[in-house]
Design an enzyme around this catalytic site. Structure first.
Site, PDB file in Angstrom:
ATOM      1  N   ARG A 174      11.498  -0.769  11.078  1.00 17.47           N
ATOM      2  CA  ARG A 174      10.448  -0.200  11.903  1.00 17.47           C
ATOM      3  C   ARG A 174      10.280  -1.012  13.176  1.00 17.47           C
ATOM      4  O   ARG A 174      10.415  -2.231  13.158  1.00 17.47           O
ATOM      5  CB  ARG A 174       9.132  -0.221  11.117  1.00 17.47           C
ATOM      6  CG  ARG A 174       8.650   1.147  10.732  1.00 17.47           C
ATOM      7  CD  ARG A 174       7.525   1.073   9.756  1.00 17.47           C
ATOM      8  NE  ARG A 174       6.366   0.345  10.261  1.00 17.47           N
ATOM      9  CZ  ARG A 174       5.222   0.225   9.588  1.00 17.47           C
ATOM     10  NH1 ARG A 174       5.109   0.771   8.401  1.00 17.47           N
ATOM     11  NH2 ARG A 174       4.212  -0.440  10.098  1.00 17.47           N
TER      12      ARG A 174
ATOM     13  N   ARG B 223      -9.396   1.582   8.687  1.00 18.24           N
ATOM     14  CA  ARG B 223      -9.051   0.229   9.099  1.00 18.24           C
ATOM     15  C   ARG B 223     -10.134  -0.416   9.940  1.00 18.24           C
ATOM     16  O   ARG B 223     -10.010  -1.594  10.281  1.00 18.24           O
ATOM     17  CB  ARG B 223      -7.786   0.280   9.963  1.00 18.24           C
ATOM     18  CG  ARG B 223      -6.490  -0.009   9.245  1.00 18.24           C
ATOM     19  CD  ARG B 223      -5.399   0.222  10.276  1.00 18.24           C
ATOM     20  NE  ARG B 223      -4.211  -0.537  10.041  1.00 18.24           N
ATOM     21  CZ  ARG B 223      -3.161  -0.094   9.329  1.00 18.24           C
ATOM     22  NH1 ARG B 223      -3.190   1.076   8.760  1.00 18.24           N
ATOM     23  NH2 ARG B 223      -2.096  -0.832   9.211  1.00 18.24           N
TER      24      ARG B 223
ATOM     25  N   ARG C  71      12.025  -5.313   5.240  1.00 18.74           N
ATOM     26  CA  ARG C  71      11.740  -3.906   4.941  1.00 18.74           C
ATOM     27  C   ARG C  71      12.571  -2.966   5.816  1.00 18.74           C
ATOM     28  O   ARG C  71      12.818  -3.222   6.985  1.00 18.74           O
ATOM     29  CB  ARG C  71      10.257  -3.627   5.189  1.00 18.74           C
ATOM     30  CG  ARG C  71       9.904  -2.151   5.084  1.00 18.74           C
ATOM     31  CD  ARG C  71       8.444  -1.947   4.897  1.00 18.74           C
ATOM     32  NE  ARG C  71       7.707  -2.043   6.146  1.00 18.74           N
ATOM     33  CZ  ARG C  71       6.397  -1.862   6.227  1.00 18.74           C
ATOM     34  NH1 ARG C  71       5.682  -1.614   5.144  1.00 18.74           N
ATOM     35  NH2 ARG C  71       5.791  -1.969   7.390  1.00 18.74           N
TER      36      ARG C  71
ATOM     37  N   ARG D  67      -0.440  -7.846  13.751  1.00 23.53           N
ATOM     38  CA  ARG D  67      -0.995  -6.965  12.711  1.00 23.53           C
ATOM     39  C   ARG D  67      -1.852  -7.756  11.722  1.00 23.53           C
ATOM     40  O   ARG D  67      -2.882  -7.278  11.284  1.00 23.53           O
ATOM     41  CB  ARG D  67       0.132  -6.223  11.991  1.00 23.53           C
ATOM     42  CG  ARG D  67       0.640  -5.025  12.806  1.00 23.53           C
ATOM     43  CD  ARG D  67       2.092  -4.681  12.531  1.00 23.53           C
ATOM     44  NE  ARG D  67       2.311  -4.186  11.197  1.00 23.53           N
ATOM     45  CZ  ARG D  67       3.514  -4.143  10.608  1.00 23.53           C
ATOM     46  NH1 ARG D  67       4.581  -4.588  11.251  1.00 23.53           N
ATOM     47  NH2 ARG D  67       3.633  -3.675   9.392  1.00 23.53           N
TER      48      ARG D  67
ATOM     49  N   LYS E 206       0.823  -1.220   0.000  1.00 22.75           N
ATOM     50  CA  LYS E 206       0.000   0.000   0.000  1.00 22.75           C
ATOM     51  C   LYS E 206       0.850   1.259   0.000  1.00 22.75           C
ATOM     52  O   LYS E 206       0.607   2.180  -0.772  1.00 22.75           O
ATOM     53  CB  LYS E 206      -0.878   0.084   1.258  1.00 22.75           C
ATOM     54  CG  LYS E 206      -1.877  -1.008   1.456  1.00 22.75           C
ATOM     55  CD  LYS E 206      -2.728  -0.746   2.708  1.00 22.75           C
ATOM     56  CE  LYS E 206      -1.963  -0.727   4.018  1.00 22.75           C
ATOM     57  NZ  LYS E 206      -1.385  -2.027   4.418  1.00 22.75           N
TER      58      LYS E 206
END
Ligand code: ADP
Ligand code: ZN
Length: 210
Positions: free
Chosen positions: A157, A89, A124, A168, A14
């Site tokens: 992160r 969300r 990531r 998540r 996204k």
């Protein structure tokens, strides 16, 4: 004014797709994740309220996020459209967003297997200043640990660890999948295959916007 909404599991791309859209269509990307992370970094009152939810992979309370988005959407830089990344969300957030007018609305659901998404999240890297997204394996910054865009620090992160990632996904399935159904019932939802290289996914996505 056009409102584009990007849906997809954590790691579906996204944020990356939102960056491409922002670059090519000049639609500001409104990422609640980025807004919240910068609040945490600035140590604001909102950041203080959000931090523990974010680190554990849970959702930040609706009232707080809804108010942040309301403020962001009241600014005058939206031009001909904007793209939402990571919002809404929950159904409560979706209903709040529906009360903010726009001329046309499109929701795009980026579908990717959980295995591929998890693999991306665990490799990531993110700029902690501008939010630019890198990948240790497929797209490292030119200089190790330094953002190509803003020279900020590039690192993993806090919530890109196995335990928070698992949480998540759980939250995504329970709270956000019903929101995707909500846009499907509104007849504004398109689905695209989010697997494979970002540039290829974006080619498909672009065709849905123009
Ligand atoms: P991802 O999509 O990769 O999980 P985001 O950057 O969109 O990550 O969000 C990171 C975290 O910020 C979420 O796990 C959640 O704690 C918080 N957050 C972001 N957007 C929302 C939202 N719309 N509602 C509640 N919490 C949010
Ligand atoms: Zn940066």
């Amino acid at each position: 004014m056009m409102r584009l909404i990007l849906f997809g599991a954590p790691g579906s791309g996204k944020g990356t797709m939102g960056d491409f859209i922002q670059r090519d269509f000049l639609f500001p990307k409104i990422s609640t994740g980025d807004i919240l992370r910068s609040a945490v970094q600035q140590d604001s009152a909102e950041g203080g309220q959000a931090r523990s939810f974010m680190e554990s992979g849970g959702l930040v309370p609706d009232e707080l996020v809804i108010e942040m988005v309301r403020q962001r959407l009241s600014r005058s830089d939206l031009g001909t459209g904007y793209v939402m990344d990571g919002y809404p969300r929950t159904l409560t957030q979706a209903e709040a967003l529906s009360r903010i007018a726009c001329e046309s609305e499109k929701a795009i659901f980026i579908e990717v297997s959980e295995a591929e998404a998890v693999e991306r999240l665990l490799s990531r890297l993110t700029c902690n200043n501008c939010g630019a997204i890198y990948n240790r394996l497929t797209k490292p910054p030119k200089r190790d640990g330094v953002c190509d865009v803003c020279r900020g620090r590039v690192e993993r992160r806090a919530d890109d660890n196995e335990e928070a990632v698992r949480q998540r996904f759980r939250v995504y399935a329970e709270r956000t999948m019903p929101v995707i159904d909500y846009y499907d019932r509104k007849r504004v939802l398109a689905r695209i295959d989010g697997g494979g290289p970002a540039a290829r996914v974006y080619e498909t996505l672009k065709g849905l916007i123009a």
